[in-house]
Scaffold this active site. Sequence first.
Site, PDB file in Angstrom:
ATOM      1  CD  GLU A 265      -2.818  -0.541   2.672  1.00 23.97           C
ATOM      2  OE1 GLU A 265      -2.757   0.594   3.187  1.00 23.97           O
ATOM      3  OE2 GLU A 265      -3.437  -1.481   3.163  1.00 23.97           O
ATOM      4  CD  GLU A 319     -11.840   0.762   0.959  1.00 23.02           C
ATOM      5  OE1 GLU A 319     -12.296  -0.302   1.447  1.00 23.02           O
ATOM      6  OE2 GLU A 319     -10.645   1.089   1.030  1.00 23.02           O
ATOM      7  CE  LYS A 322     -10.297   2.325   5.187  1.00 19.79           C
ATOM      8  NZ  LYS A 322      -8.923   2.211   4.629  1.00 19.79           N
ATOM      9  CD  GLU A 328      -7.851   5.918   7.081  1.00 21.56           C
ATOM     10  OE1 GLU A 328      -8.172   4.840   6.545  1.00 21.56           O
ATOM     11  OE2 GLU A 328      -6.673   6.232   7.316  1.00 21.56           O
TER      12      GLU A 328
END
Length: 459
Positions: A265, A319, A322, A328
């Site tokens: 990542e 996302e 999250k 995030e």
Amino acid sequence: MATLTHVLFVSLLLLQALHFSSSQSFIGVNYGQVADNLPPPASTANLLKSTSIQKVRLYGADPAIIRALANTGIGIVIGAGSGDIPALAADPNAAAQWVNSYVLPFYPASKIILITVGNEVMISNDQNLISQLLPAMQNLQKALNSASLGGKIKVSTVHAMSVLAQSAPPSSGLFIPGLQDTMRGLLQFLKDTGSPFAINPYPFFAYLSDSRPETLAFCLFQTNSGRVDSGTGIKYMNMFDAQVDAVHSALNAMGFKDIEIVVAETGWPYRGDPNEVGTSVENAKAYNGNLINHLRSLVGTPLMPGKSVDTYLFALYDENQKPGPASERAFGLFKTDLSTTYDVGLLESSQTPSNPITPVTPSPKPTATSWCVPKVGVSDAQLQASLDYACSHGIDCSSIQPGGACFEPNNVVSHAAFAMNLYYQNSQKNPWNCDFSQTATLTSQNPSYNGCVYPGRST
């Protein structure tokens, strides 16, 4: 004749583009699913096929996604969750059943290349889980071996950068002493099976703890004065290389320097809360775009030169479910309507070299020896773009890396001049091969200096 020339030139560009995209097996992306608005897996598979992304990492093993990626040629990393570890560690039959459920029905049409067991388990402070991690990996490996897939599909786990007790300077990289015994067993397993050590380096988080302007430039691969490793004398020009080399040093300190490193990542959020410095579209585009160009240059890192580590960008989509700070939920390279959040050159349609620009009426080739150099008055930002473009199109830019014959003077103008000229000399040497969006020009004066030789030849 003009039409024929144009056809030949376009054909050349297409061949370049095919070679360019086929050589990018090191570019991957993370496909997280903590969201309620994601497009169907089939749509995502079609999106991925339109990009130069060659690998996808899933955090789980969703059969619908694995099936959708069948026959695409895209490498797939699937994950056994941390919650699966106790059962996998305790019972070889549970590992065999996991492989029977998530691998055998899909392989080899779906190109599964790696199974990751848990995520950042080593820093979980759950001693039971940490002690069960290696047995779970071993049982999955045995299950793969029993299915005649040993060596074809690797088994590993993913680590946070915080498994390192120290990472600066890079040569001092060292794993947390309290984890070293467990880590030694994991590393021996990786060495024995030829599996990679997967790590999550995020220059963004380094910048959050040191928000000086020079740190931002260092993190974004932008022009900066660099940072010298006091242990080796190597000057690092970006945080990514420094972090990856710190991992390499930690592996070396444990006696496992030959284990392959994979960046599981890395990314940069394009939006954040008011207290999250550096979160912007501009910075996210700079980090991801410059990282991609850096990987495409195949320069490597100072301690691992001449190759690019497999790197999975975070993330394919935002996302929206999250938890945590706004950042995030703002790492997506693509929107859920399949359009780009910002363009970093991943779409195949943007792979065909757009620099230099072909003139409508072809000009005659120069007959004397000529060199391609930057025009006077062009901004550093424009030259940096031309430099990145040239180095990502198959030329060897090692001479302008630290220690190279043309690294000094260490500035954008000098480095861009070398890269532009090398690109020109390796091309068909038409005038438009020295255009770079009108930032470069041809000269009959040899720009070589000291031990830095600029190639040049008559055409």
